[in-house]
Design a protein around this motif. Structure first.
Motif, short mmCIF file in Angstrom:
data_model
loop_
_atom_site.label_atom_id
_atom_site.label_comp_id
_atom_site.label_asym_id
_atom_site.label_seq_id
_atom_site.Cartn_x
_atom_site.Cartn_y
_atom_site.Cartn_z
N ASN A 186 -2.83 4.26 21.58
CA ASN A 186 -3.97 3.56 22.26
C ASN A 186 -4.37 4.60 23.15
N ALA A 187 -3.61 5.28 23.98
CA ALA A 187 -3.68 6.23 25.18
C ALA A 187 -4.85 7.26 24.47
N TRP A 188 -4.46 7.72 23.56
CA TRP A 188 -5.58 8.61 22.71
C TRP A 188 -6.82 8.02 22.64
N ALA A 189 -6.89 7.10 22.19
CA ALA A 189 -8.07 6.32 21.75
C ALA A 189 -8.81 6.13 22.97
N PHE A 193 -15.33 8.00 15.95
CA PHE A 193 -15.19 6.97 17.05
C PHE A 193 -14.42 5.58 16.57
N GLU A 194 -15.17 5.07 15.74
CA GLU A 194 -14.43 3.92 15.20
C GLU A 194 -13.26 3.89 14.63
N ALA A 195 -12.97 4.89 14.15
CA ALA A 195 -11.60 5.10 13.46
C ALA A 195 -10.54 5.10 14.52
N LEU A 196 -10.80 5.31 15.82
CA LEU A 196 -9.84 5.39 16.67
C LEU A 196 -9.92 4.13 17.62
N SER A 240 -22.59 4.56 15.08
CA SER A 240 -21.95 5.64 15.84
C SER A 240 -22.47 6.96 15.19
N GLY A 241 -22.93 7.03 14.20
CA GLY A 241 -23.25 8.28 13.55
C GLY A 241 -24.35 8.99 14.38
N THR A 242 -25.24 8.40 14.85
CA THR A 242 -26.30 8.81 15.59
C THR A 242 -26.12 9.74 16.99
#
Length: 227
Positions: free
Chosen positions: A40-43, A79-82, A182-184
């Motif tokens: 979570n800290a990494w995210a 982005f969303e993966a984390l 998020s891809g934009t």
């Protein structure tokens, strides 16, 4: 300016990420709960750097539901993966086997409790994924899957992979679709750009629906931000 922001982001985030990965063996010594807090800290670091360095605005739409659920998300960037693992309280995430084979990172991901699946999706691989998902369910964790199977370009809407329907049937949990834009901001290739990153949570879909119906409803919901 996009080029400058992209370079600064990559220097900062990937540099910090390398330190996180190198320190994973130490974090793992303190058990799975600590390892999830470490993740979570990494995210959070990723989210902070996307907002502060790239200049993106992150917006969550809809209610983030509580309880044990199957989350099905669109996948356009890292982005969303984390970020989804952080805001969904560390669900067991379905991860392709290629990532699990990365030295140290793959080991850490499996210690965290990810569910590894072979992208070829043969019968044996799917059965192994079901067993791992059911084991995660037995511990009370939710499960997160990106049912289109990989990152896609903004606007693309490939069909769902066959493993999603089997997972839905095996877990017998409500499905919460998550549409993503998020891809934009963070494209698969090229420069990062300022803009809006949106995570939109749909209404839970009950378990027990026929395969064709659940796939159609989830596909439509996760692609609701296309266009």
């Amino acid at each position: 300016m996009d080029a400058v922001r992209t370079v600064l982001f990559r220097i900062f985030f990937y540099g910090v990420s390398a330190l996180f990965v190198l320190c994973v063996p130490v974090a793992a010594l303190f058990g799975s709960a600590f390892l999830r807090a470490y993740s979570n800290a990494w995210a959070w670091t990723m989210q902070w750097s996307v907002r502060r360095i790239v200049g993106a605005r992150v917006r969550i739409e809809g209610e983030v539901p509580e309880g044990q659920l199957l989350f099905a998300g669109k996948h356009e960037s890292y982005f969303e993966a984390l970020e989804l693992t952080r805001i969904l309280h560390c669900p067991a995430t379905v991860m392709k086997r290629e990532l699990a084979s990365i030295p140290l990172w793959g080991w850490a991901a499996q210690r965290y409790g990810t569910i590894v699946v072979d992208r070829e999706a043969n019968a044996a691989a799917l059965r192994a994924m079901m067993r791992a998902a059911q084991a995660a369910r037995a511990t009370g964790r939710s499960v997160l899957i990106f049912p289109e199977g990989t990152r896609v370009l903004p606007g693309d809407a490939p069909p769902l992979r066959s493993g999603f329907a089997g997972l839905y049937r095996a877990l017998d949990l409500p499905v919460v679709p998550v549409a993503v834009r998020s891809g934009t901001v963070w494209p698969r290739k090229g420069l990062m750009r300022r803009g809006d990153i949106v995570l939109r949570f749909g209404a839970p879909i009950p378990p027990g629906l026929p395969r064709r119906e659940i796939e159609a409803r989830v596909h439509a919901s996760i692609n609701a931000l296309n266009g």
